[in-house]
Design a protein around this motif. Sequence first.
Motif, short mmCIF file in Angstrom:
data_model
loop_
_atom_site.label_atom_id
_atom_site.label_comp_id
_atom_site.label_asym_id
_atom_site.label_seq_id
_atom_site.Cartn_x
_atom_site.Cartn_y
_atom_site.Cartn_z
N GLY A 1 3.87 -1.76 -19.70
CA GLY A 1 2.66 -0.67 -19.75
C GLY A 1 2.77 0.08 -18.22
O GLY A 1 2.60 1.36 -18.09
N ARG A 2 2.71 -0.85 -17.28
CA ARG A 2 2.68 -0.04 -15.80
C ARG A 2 3.86 0.72 -15.75
O ARG A 2 3.75 1.61 -14.73
N LEU A 3 4.97 0.47 -16.11
CA LEU A 3 6.09 1.41 -16.21
C LEU A 3 6.05 2.47 -16.28
O LEU A 3 6.46 3.48 -16.29
N GLY A 4 5.18 2.44 -17.91
CA GLY A 4 5.05 3.75 -18.50
C GLY A 4 4.12 4.53 -17.81
O GLY A 4 4.25 5.75 -17.66
N ASN A 5 3.07 3.77 -17.02
CA ASN A 5 2.05 4.75 -16.07
C ASN A 5 3.02 5.52 -14.79
O ASN A 5 2.48 6.57 -14.60
N PHE A 6 3.80 4.65 -14.58
CA PHE A 6 4.64 4.95 -13.18
C PHE A 6 5.61 6.57 -13.69
O PHE A 6 5.47 7.52 -13.07
N ARG B 1 -4.06 4.86 -3.82
CA ARG B 1 -4.93 5.52 -2.57
C ARG B 1 -3.68 5.98 -1.57
O ARG B 1 -2.79 5.56 -1.74
N VAL B 2 -4.49 6.84 -0.79
CA VAL B 2 -3.59 7.47 0.13
C VAL B 2 -3.34 6.57 1.20
O VAL B 2 -3.97 5.46 1.51
N ALA B 3 -1.97 6.29 1.58
CA ALA B 3 -1.34 5.46 2.28
C ALA B 3 -1.28 5.90 3.70
O ALA B 3 -1.02 7.14 4.03
N ASP B 4 -1.05 4.88 4.64
CA ASP B 4 -0.42 5.18 5.98
C ASP B 4 0.89 5.99 5.84
O ASP B 4 1.80 5.57 5.31
N GLN C 1 1.02 1.45 -9.46
CA GLN C 1 1.69 1.12 -10.82
C GLN C 1 2.82 -0.03 -10.49
O GLN C 1 3.03 -0.79 -11.27
N ILE C 2 3.43 0.13 -9.31
CA ILE C 2 4.60 -0.78 -9.24
C ILE C 2 3.99 -2.10 -8.64
O ILE C 2 4.44 -3.06 -9.13
N TYR C 3 2.92 -1.90 -8.03
CA TYR C 3 2.30 -3.16 -7.35
C TYR C 3 1.61 -3.88 -8.62
O TYR C 3 2.04 -5.17 -8.75
N GLN C 4 1.31 -3.32 -9.87
CA GLN C 4 0.67 -3.96 -10.90
C GLN C 4 1.68 -4.41 -11.66
O GLN C 4 1.47 -5.57 -12.31
N PHE C 5 2.76 -3.47 -11.68
CA PHE C 5 4.11 -4.25 -12.50
C PHE C 5 4.58 -5.61 -12.07
O PHE C 5 4.72 -6.60 -12.71
N LEU C 6 4.61 -5.72 -10.75
CA LEU C 6 4.92 -6.78 -9.80
C LEU C 6 4.12 -8.05 -9.98
O LEU C 6 4.36 -9.00 -10.32
N PHE D 1 -4.47 -17.60 -17.38
CA PHE D 1 -4.21 -16.17 -17.60
C PHE D 1 -5.53 -15.58 -17.14
O PHE D 1 -5.42 -14.40 -16.47
N LEU D 2 -6.59 -15.70 -17.86
CA LEU D 2 -7.83 -15.11 -17.23
C LEU D 2 -7.98 -15.08 -15.67
O LEU D 2 -8.19 -14.11 -15.06
N LEU D 3 -7.74 -16.10 -15.17
CA LEU D 3 -7.98 -16.28 -13.68
C LEU D 3 -6.84 -15.54 -12.90
O LEU D 3 -7.20 -14.64 -12.10
N GLY D 4 -5.57 -15.71 -13.32
CA GLY D 4 -4.68 -15.00 -12.69
C GLY D 4 -4.64 -13.66 -12.74
O GLY D 4 -4.56 -12.96 -11.86
N TYR D 5 -4.83 -13.16 -14.04
CA TYR D 5 -5.03 -11.56 -14.27
C TYR D 5 -6.04 -10.99 -13.37
O TYR D 5 -5.96 -10.15 -12.67
N GLY D 6 -7.16 -11.49 -13.54
CA GLY D 6 -8.50 -11.08 -12.80
C GLY D 6 -8.18 -11.06 -11.39
O GLY D 6 -8.55 -10.20 -10.70
N LEU D 7 -7.49 -12.02 -10.74
CA LEU D 7 -7.38 -12.15 -9.40
C LEU D 7 -6.31 -11.10 -8.84
O LEU D 7 -6.48 -10.15 -7.87
N PHE D 8 -5.20 -10.84 -9.73
CA PHE D 8 -4.05 -10.01 -9.06
C PHE D 8 -4.61 -8.29 -9.54
O PHE D 8 -4.35 -7.73 -8.66
N ARG D 9 -5.61 -8.37 -10.50
CA ARG D 9 -6.05 -6.89 -10.68
C ARG D 9 -7.13 -6.49 -9.75
O ARG D 9 -6.95 -5.42 -9.30
N PHE D 10 -7.68 -7.53 -9.44
CA PHE D 10 -8.82 -7.43 -8.04
C PHE D 10 -8.11 -6.76 -6.89
O PHE D 10 -8.58 -6.01 -6.30
N VAL D 11 -6.86 -7.66 -6.59
CA VAL D 11 -6.30 -7.30 -5.50
C VAL D 11 -5.63 -5.86 -5.75
O VAL D 11 -5.81 -5.03 -4.64
N ALA D 12 -4.99 -5.53 -6.81
CA ALA D 12 -4.24 -4.26 -6.88
C ALA D 12 -5.37 -2.97 -6.79
O ALA D 12 -5.03 -2.04 -6.36
N GLU D 13 -6.61 -3.35 -7.34
CA GLU D 13 -7.59 -2.28 -7.15
C GLU D 13 -7.76 -1.74 -5.85
O GLU D 13 -8.16 -0.50 -5.59
#
Length: 265
Positions: free
Chosen positions: A142-147, A155-158, A179-184, A211-223
């Motif tokens: 799905g994230r590849l589809g978003n990309f 967000r704007v990057a350096d 999207q790639i960060y979330q894909f990975l 799964f709940l813990l891992g997805y929640g943590l990874f998505r929190f960081v990606a945000e």
Amino acid sequence: MLQQPVIDPVALQLGPLAIHWYGLTYLAAFGLFYFLGTRRLAHLPFARLPQWTRKDIEDILFLGVLGVVLGGRIGYCLFYKPAYYLAHPLEVFAVWQGGMSFHGGMLGVIAAMVWFAHSRRRPFLQVMDFVAPCVPTGLAAGRLGNFINGELWGRVADPSLPWGMVFRGAGDLPRHPSQIYQFLMEGLLLFMLLWLYARKPRQQGQVGAVFLLGYGLFRFVAEFFREPDAHLGLLSLGMSMGQWLCVPMIAGGALLWLWCGRRQT
């Protein structure tokens, strides 16, 4: 800086029928789920449970698709634009206009799995343990589809960031390819961790909890790298809606993991 590849969102045009890349990523997600589900039948404890068959995978997939579509759409309307859809209730059904929520889709899938567990007289936590490792590859698709669609950019990057990318429709500044960060992270990394974790005997419910813990943590960081929704921006404590929705996932996953371990020792 890099430019986002210009990819036609329509993968194949057959007369009036347009096949979109995003739709193909959904098909890939469902196909990967079925393939991995057949592999899960050979894992413990399911290899010792003769009631688990390929027919169960087909039924879970059918119910899961309904849960993803209905839950994802309803969740988006409730979590992200409740006032708008309250004023325009018929547009809830206008799915072609876009607007899906992962967290809503997850709740829809949970509801579908509750129905499956009840109808098959299986423990709900056992069903979730079966399903959980088969999900992240679908999220990656799905994230590849978003990309490809050039949506949900970062967000704007350096400007010195080597992989900073200019997205069409997002201005001329380089952005994080979130999207790639979330894909990975939510896709490949979570899949590898869950697949390995589930290969060893675990207390019932702990695989689903990870799964709940891992997805929640990874998505929190990606945000932190993903552009917040324009109509919401950042909410309390400088957190996005996606991060706030991950908080109960993280807490619930951690508590469920501890509870399952203590309940069955």
